[in-house]
Design a protein around this motif. Sequence first.
Motif, PDB file in Angstrom:
ATOM      1  N   TYR A  51      -5.997  -4.558  -6.393  1.00 60.43           N
ATOM      2  CA  TYR A  51      -5.272  -5.079  -5.234  1.00 60.43           C
ATOM      3  C   TYR A  51      -3.751  -4.932  -5.328  1.00 60.43           C
ATOM      4  O   TYR A  51      -3.082  -4.860  -4.291  1.00 60.43           O
ATOM      5  CB  TYR A  51      -5.610  -6.565  -5.017  1.00 60.43           C
ATOM      6  N   HIS A  52      -3.211  -4.925  -6.534  1.00 59.93           N
ATOM      7  CA  HIS A  52      -1.756  -5.076  -6.658  1.00 59.93           C
ATOM      8  C   HIS A  52      -1.071  -3.914  -7.377  1.00 59.93           C
ATOM      9  O   HIS A  52       0.040  -4.081  -7.886  1.00 59.93           O
ATOM     10  CB  HIS A  52      -1.439  -6.379  -7.387  1.00 59.93           C
ATOM     11  N   THR A  53      -1.698  -2.748  -7.413  1.00 59.12           N
ATOM     12  CA  THR A  53      -1.040  -1.590  -8.011  1.00 59.12           C
ATOM     13  C   THR A  53       0.264  -1.270  -7.294  1.00 59.12           C
ATOM     14  O   THR A  53       1.287  -0.954  -7.913  1.00 59.12           O
ATOM     15  CB  THR A  53      -1.976  -0.364  -7.965  1.00 59.12           C
ATOM     16  N   GLY A  54       0.262  -1.360  -5.965  1.00 58.29           N
ATOM     17  CA  GLY A  54       1.476  -1.091  -5.194  1.00 58.29           C
ATOM     18  C   GLY A  54       2.592  -2.067  -5.500  1.00 58.29           C
ATOM     19  O   GLY A  54       3.762  -1.669  -5.642  1.00 58.29           O
ATOM     20  N   SER A  55       2.254  -3.359  -5.628  1.00 57.08           N
ATOM     21  CA  SER A  55       3.273  -4.370  -5.921  1.00 57.08           C
ATOM     22  C   SER A  55       3.858  -4.180  -7.313  1.00 57.08           C
ATOM     23  O   SER A  55       5.070  -4.294  -7.517  1.00 57.08           O
ATOM     24  CB  SER A  55       2.674  -5.771  -5.790  1.00 57.08           C
ATOM     25  N   LEU A  56       2.983  -3.889  -8.273  1.00 59.74           N
ATOM     26  CA  LEU A  56       3.467  -3.653  -9.634  1.00 59.74           C
ATOM     27  C   LEU A  56       4.303  -2.377  -9.703  1.00 59.74           C
ATOM     28  O   LEU A  56       5.307  -2.318 -10.418  1.00 59.74           O
ATOM     29  CB  LEU A  56       2.280  -3.549 -10.596  1.00 59.74           C
ATOM     30  N   VAL A 109       0.832  -1.206   0.000  1.00 57.45           N
ATOM     31  CA  VAL A 109       0.000   0.000   0.000  1.00 57.45           C
ATOM     32  C   VAL A 109       0.868   1.258   0.000  1.00 57.45           C
ATOM     33  O   VAL A 109       0.546   2.251  -0.675  1.00 57.45           O
ATOM     34  CB  VAL A 109      -0.950   0.000   1.216  1.00 57.45           C
ATOM     35  N   LEU A 110       1.967   1.260   0.771  1.00 57.48           N
ATOM     36  CA  LEU A 110       2.833   2.436   0.848  1.00 57.48           C
ATOM     37  C   LEU A 110       3.383   2.808  -0.523  1.00 57.48           C
ATOM     38  O   LEU A 110       3.371   3.982  -0.921  1.00 57.48           O
ATOM     39  CB  LEU A 110       3.972   2.187   1.832  1.00 57.48           C
ATOM     40  N   CYS A 111       3.862   1.807  -1.259  1.00 60.18           N
ATOM     41  CA  CYS A 111       4.396   2.070  -2.602  1.00 60.18           C
ATOM     42  C   CYS A 111       3.290   2.556  -3.535  1.00 60.18           C
ATOM     43  O   CYS A 111       3.525   3.392  -4.404  1.00 60.18           O
ATOM     44  CB  CYS A 111       5.049   0.810  -3.160  1.00 60.18           C
ATOM     45  N   MET A 151       0.704   4.394  -2.655  1.00 60.57           N
ATOM     46  CA  MET A 151       0.452   5.795  -2.339  1.00 60.57           C
ATOM     47  C   MET A 151       1.545   6.684  -2.917  1.00 60.57           C
ATOM     48  O   MET A 151       1.260   7.759  -3.475  1.00 60.57           O
ATOM     49  CB  MET A 151       0.365   5.961  -0.822  1.00 60.57           C
ATOM     50  N   ILE A 152       2.798   6.250  -2.807  1.00 69.11           N
ATOM     51  CA  ILE A 152       3.906   7.031  -3.377  1.00 69.11           C
ATOM     52  C   ILE A 152       3.755   7.138  -4.893  1.00 69.11           C
ATOM     53  O   ILE A 152       3.969   8.207  -5.488  1.00 69.11           O
ATOM     54  CB  ILE A 152       5.250   6.398  -3.002  1.00 69.11           C
ATOM     55  N   PHE A 153       3.370   6.040  -5.516  1.00 68.91           N
ATOM     56  CA  PHE A 153       3.185   6.014  -6.969  1.00 68.91           C
ATOM     57  C   PHE A 153       2.087   6.978  -7.398  1.00 68.91           C
ATOM     58  O   PHE A 153       2.251   7.746  -8.361  1.00 68.91           O
ATOM     59  CB  PHE A 153       2.858   4.587  -7.404  1.00 68.91           C
ATOM     60  N   LEU A 154       0.967   6.963  -6.684  1.00 66.27           N
ATOM     61  CA  LEU A 154      -0.140   7.864  -7.019  1.00 66.27           C
ATOM     62  C   LEU A 154       0.253   9.323  -6.810  1.00 66.27           C
ATOM     63  O   LEU A 154      -0.118  10.197  -7.605  1.00 66.27           O
ATOM     64  CB  LEU A 154      -1.366   7.512  -6.182  1.00 66.27           C
ATOM     65  N   LEU A 155       1.006   9.612  -5.749  1.00 69.33           N
ATOM     66  CA  LEU A 155       1.472  10.981  -5.509  1.00 69.33           C
ATOM     67  C   LEU A 155       2.405  11.445  -6.624  1.00 69.33           C
ATOM     68  O   LEU A 155       2.346  12.613  -7.055  1.00 69.33           O
ATOM     69  CB  LEU A 155       2.168  11.074  -4.151  1.00 69.33           C
ATOM     70  N   CYS A 156       3.258  10.549  -7.090  1.00 70.03           N
ATOM     71  CA  CYS A 156       4.162  10.896  -8.198  1.00 70.03           C
ATOM     72  C   CYS A 156       3.383  11.192  -9.474  1.00 70.03           C
ATOM     73  O   CYS A 156       3.728  12.113 -10.228  1.00 70.03           O
ATOM     74  CB  CYS A 156       5.156   9.765  -8.438  1.00 70.03           C
ATOM     75  N   ILE A 157       2.324  10.421  -9.715  1.00 69.74           N
ATOM     76  CA  ILE A 157       1.506  10.665 -10.907  1.00 69.74           C
ATOM     77  C   ILE A 157       0.799  12.014 -10.801  1.00 69.74           C
ATOM     78  O   ILE A 157       0.736  12.782 -11.772  1.00 69.74           O
ATOM     79  CB  ILE A 157       0.482   9.523 -11.091  1.00 69.74           C
ATOM     80  N   GLY A 169      -1.681 -13.686  -4.855  1.00 72.80           N
ATOM     81  CA  GLY A 169      -2.098 -12.386  -4.344  1.00 72.80           C
ATOM     82  C   GLY A 169      -1.236 -11.857  -3.214  1.00 72.80           C
ATOM     83  O   GLY A 169      -1.714 -11.045  -2.408  1.00 72.80           O
ATOM     84  N   ARG A 170       0.031 -12.267  -3.150  1.00 70.97           N
ATOM     85  CA  ARG A 170       0.926 -11.794  -2.098  1.00 70.97           C
ATOM     86  C   ARG A 170       1.669 -10.540  -2.545  1.00 70.97           C
ATOM     87  O   ARG A 170       1.633 -10.171  -3.711  1.00 70.97           O
ATOM     88  CB  ARG A 170       1.916 -12.889  -1.721  1.00 70.97           C
ATOM     89  N   ASN A 171       2.383  -9.912  -1.583  1.00 68.63           N
ATOM     90  CA  ASN A 171       3.097  -8.688  -1.918  1.00 68.63           C
ATOM     91  C   ASN A 171       4.307  -8.990  -2.805  1.00 68.63           C
ATOM     92  O   ASN A 171       4.659 -10.149  -3.031  1.00 68.63           O
ATOM     93  CB  ASN A 171       3.519  -7.933  -0.657  1.00 68.63           C
ATOM     94  N   PHE A 172       4.957  -7.943  -3.270  1.00 61.75           N
ATOM     95  CA  PHE A 172       6.020  -8.130  -4.260  1.00 61.75           C
ATOM     96  C   PHE A 172       7.209  -8.889  -3.695  1.00 61.75           C
ATOM     97  O   PHE A 172       7.709  -9.832  -4.327  1.00 61.75           O
ATOM     98  CB  PHE A 172       6.467  -6.762  -4.794  1.00 61.75           C
ATOM     99  N   CYS A 173       7.687  -8.494  -2.535  1.00 59.10           N
ATOM    100  CA  CYS A 173       8.878  -9.136  -1.970  1.00 59.10           C
ATOM    101  C   CYS A 173       8.633 -10.618  -1.707  1.00 59.10           C
ATOM    102  O   CYS A 173       9.482 -11.462  -2.013  1.00 59.10           O
ATOM    103  CB  CYS A 173       9.304  -8.420  -0.688  1.00 59.10           C
TER     104      CYS A 173
END
Length: 689
Positions: A481-486, A9-11, A13-19, A551-555
């Motif tokens: 669900y996975h915008t942050g992971s991508l 989720v944190l990534c 939010m950062i991605f959306l702020l950058c956009i 459906g797990r996180n990226f790491c």
Amino acid sequence: WSTWSCTDVLCCMIFLLCIIGYIVLGLVAWVHGDPRRAAYPTDSQGHFCGQKGTPNENKTILFYFNLLRCTSPSMMLNLQCPTTQICVSKCPEKFLTYVEMQLLYTKDKSYWEDYRQFCKTTAKPAKSLTQLLLDDDCPTAIFPSKPFLQRCFPDFSTKNGTLTIGSSMVFQDGNGKTRSVIELRDAANGINKLLDAKSLGLKVFEDYVTTWYWILIGLTIAMFLSWIFLILLRFIAGCLFWVFIIGVIGIIGYGIWYCYQEYTKLQEHPSSVLTIYDIGIQTSISMYFELKQTWFTFMIILCIIEVTVILMLIFLRNRIRVAIILLKEGSKAIGYIPSTLVYPALTFILLSICICYWVMTAVFLATSGVPVYKVIAPEGNCIHENQTCDPEMFNTTEIAKACPGALCSFAFYGGKSLYHQYIPTFHVYNLFVFLWLINFVIALGQCALAGAFATYYWAMRKPDDIPRYPLFTSFGRAIRYHTGSLAFGSLIIALIQMFKIILEYLDHRLKRTQNTLSKFLKCCLRCCFWCLENAIKFLNRNAYIMIAIYGRNFCRSAKDAFNLLMRNVLKVAVTDEVTYFVLFLGKILVAGSIGVLAFLFFTQRLPVIAQGPTSLNYYWVPLLTVIFGSYLIAHGFFSVYAMCVETIFICFCEDLERNDGSTEKPYFITPNLHGILIKKQLVPQKQKE
């Protein structure tokens, strides 16, 4: 699949702020920028030449009062020729000095009417030469010129192999000195060094305007050809593979034959005539195609590629059979989910939007600001040189008295506001977010396709158990669900690519100061970043497959994918190198076939079928566009197959570890494919107790 929840989720939010910041940057650049500043040449007063609605509307060409001053050291220091520049409607057509014009003016006033076209509006014909130099209202001499890049350049020609202008090797500069055509050539080359990039860009643009219709036709043919190959792969994969082989070998063979013909032709009839390329007035790219060494190099490269392809076919023949079997299974999956063949079009649209927005933002940023004027001294010995000045008040200032002959000329567009001070930073931000978005779009496509093909694999009864619209469901799931992971995975790739760009930029800026050690380190860094980027892309691709399945996180997904690959090392040799090699041959066949047709068409060698354009500056511009575009289109379609095969194999490895083939835990893979893969020992069979 497990219960779906938002990941990274944190990534996200950062991605959306950058956009959001990227959109704001584009809006601010749009307010401050003016693309006309890049399209029109600008005179010494900062006025556009040829802009509609202005006094210069019909004056589309920039004229230099004294082109010989462009050899001054301040030329490269200030990126501006230290001479007065005005907008004119046409270039001079003959030799004439100001003094000669005054003598002829007493007999025929038409001489002044012709000469005044290249003077300021306040100029008068009765000034002495000294007063003329002081007021700088007119050039001291004009010479035959032709418009080039909307600027008047000397009309050079050759006579018996000797460089001339207007059939003369020397001319009067209007100051009582006799100048040679070589001096004028060096001055023109001084400007040309600053305009080479724009020269190529404008000529390429002209070729695109002339051939865009034919380019679209070629790319459309490439799209249909790729579609046909994908459909045929489902039914005749083995036969089609041999079509790929014969076609690729034949196309490369044709290239070798053509290069040999050109090499032999140039060897028998070497060119010894001095051309305009030799004097540097135009870009020298086309000149290389007139050298026999160029065609010999191309021939050697194609021969090496031909031999490499043949050797790979010989040594990988057994694994290629397995890759063909996997492609057949992938064809079944694509046959049950035909919407996957349309998805590359969506990816292409999203990538086009990103590229267009990046280009427009960069153009508006580069043209932001107000005209800035700098003091330019022709001799380069003024202590006030390069200082900011006001052209309207310049002649009354102390600078004009302290530096006779100095000019207050337009330099660039800029400003002193906070926005203008951070424009270089905004350019970097524009590039970085562009790379991030491009990689995110690619990651989104890979995850969506992986989810659709995983749905196919884990359906026990195919196609009855496959849900409706699996691709659209997978796409929505990836976005929700996975915008942050991508975004996390694409951020890593974007950072690596940004480091590579910075490395290339530093290499360009420090090229003259490099020694052998620094060049060696540069090559090592390039190699390391290239390997790192490809390794991360490979790991990310498999991580996206695990994200689509569990459906797990990226790491966590990257870790699980890496461990699974380590337990099935031979998977790399089969589904990546070998399968991608087979698909790569298909891409080469599509691009090569369209490329050969485009070459014959743009070089006027298919007059029976259609008449190609005859007014091209460089025939290789539309040719390379068609070849590169056809390859990208083929890559987009064949990448669906590559993702399908890779997803099926990852699912197969998971299937073997989770199930044992019993009634309680049956395999989801088809029995035929399971038997072949186990027989080929591509993965270790699970130990049974």
